[in-house]
Motif scaffolding. Structure first.
Motif, PDB file in Angstrom:
ATOM      1  N   GLU A  32     -14.887  -0.472   4.327  1.00  0.00           N
ATOM      2  CA  GLU A  32     -14.683  -1.220   2.810  1.00  0.00           C
ATOM      3  C   GLU A  32     -13.446  -0.902   1.463  1.00  0.00           C
ATOM      4  N   ILE A  33     -13.560  -0.036   1.485  1.00  0.00           N
ATOM      5  CA  ILE A  33     -12.435   0.455   0.502  1.00  0.00           C
ATOM      6  C   ILE A  33     -10.933   0.266   1.408  1.00  0.00           C
TER       7      ILE A  33
ATOM      8  N   ALA B  68      -4.342  -7.137   1.546  1.00  0.00           N
ATOM      9  CA  ALA B  68      -5.511  -7.585   0.822  1.00  0.00           C
ATOM     10  C   ALA B  68      -4.698  -7.582  -0.781  1.00  0.00           C
ATOM     11  N   ASN B  69      -3.991  -6.561  -1.157  1.00  0.00           N
ATOM     12  CA  ASN B  69      -3.195  -7.206  -1.847  1.00  0.00           C
ATOM     13  C   ASN B  69      -1.997  -8.436  -1.766  1.00  0.00           C
TER      14      ASN B  69
ATOM     15  N   CYS C  74       0.505  -1.568  -0.191  1.00  0.00           N
ATOM     16  CA  CYS C  74       0.462   0.502  -0.053  1.00  0.00           C
ATOM     17  C   CYS C  74       1.164   1.531   0.098  1.00  0.00           C
TER      18      CYS C  74
ATOM     19  N   LYS D  41      -5.043 -11.119  -2.509  1.00  0.00           N
ATOM     20  CA  LYS D  41      -4.933 -11.525  -3.941  1.00  0.00           C
ATOM     21  C   LYS D  41      -4.652 -11.806  -4.648  1.00  0.00           C
TER      22      LYS D  41
ATOM     23  N   ASN E 161     -10.479  -1.914   3.287  1.00  0.00           N
ATOM     24  CA  ASN E 161     -10.095  -3.528   2.897  1.00  0.00           C
ATOM     25  C   ASN E 161      -9.606  -4.404   1.453  1.00  0.00           C
ATOM     26  N   GLN E 162     -10.335  -3.088   0.319  1.00  0.00           N
ATOM     27  CA  GLN E 162      -9.877  -3.887  -0.759  1.00  0.00           C
ATOM     28  C   GLN E 162      -8.447  -3.193  -0.946  1.00  0.00           C
ATOM     29  N   MET E 163      -7.826  -1.993  -0.732  1.00  0.00           N
ATOM     30  CA  MET E 163      -6.449  -1.345  -1.081  1.00  0.00           C
ATOM     31  C   MET E 163      -5.203  -1.967  -0.087  1.00  0.00           C
TER      32      MET E 163
END
Length: 81
Positions: free
Chosen positions: A60-61, A69-70, A24, A73, A63-65
């Motif tokens: 939510e944002i 999370a990366n 990040c 993924k 947790n996605q970025m």
């Protein structure tokens, strides 16, 4: 500035199956902002979010970025089974 999450997937004998890192990237703010977070969230400005700190963004944002999370993924996309 950046945060890093390193993940290693091993089999039951300890053999490494896959390793990855998630990042990040951003900058450190000159002053704190936001109330949705703790630790470094009020002073970390992630890239691509218009100067908002992590504490300014909703869960939510974040947790996605996130660096975690990366990494997850990448691991999920490269599982050998």
């Amino acid at each position: 500035a950046h945060f890093t999450c390193a993940l290693t997937l091993c089999d039951d004998k300890g053999k490494i199956i896959y390793q990855t890192e998630g990042y990040c990237k951003g900058k450190i703010a000159k002053k704190q902002s936001g109330s949705n977070g703790f630790g470094y969230d009020p002073v970390f400005l992630p890239e691509g979010y218009g100067g908002k700190t992590l504490a300014d963004l909703d869960e939510e944002i974040k947790n996605q970025m996130s660096h975690r999370a990366n990494a997850l993924k990448d691991l999920a996309q490269n599982l050998p089974f």
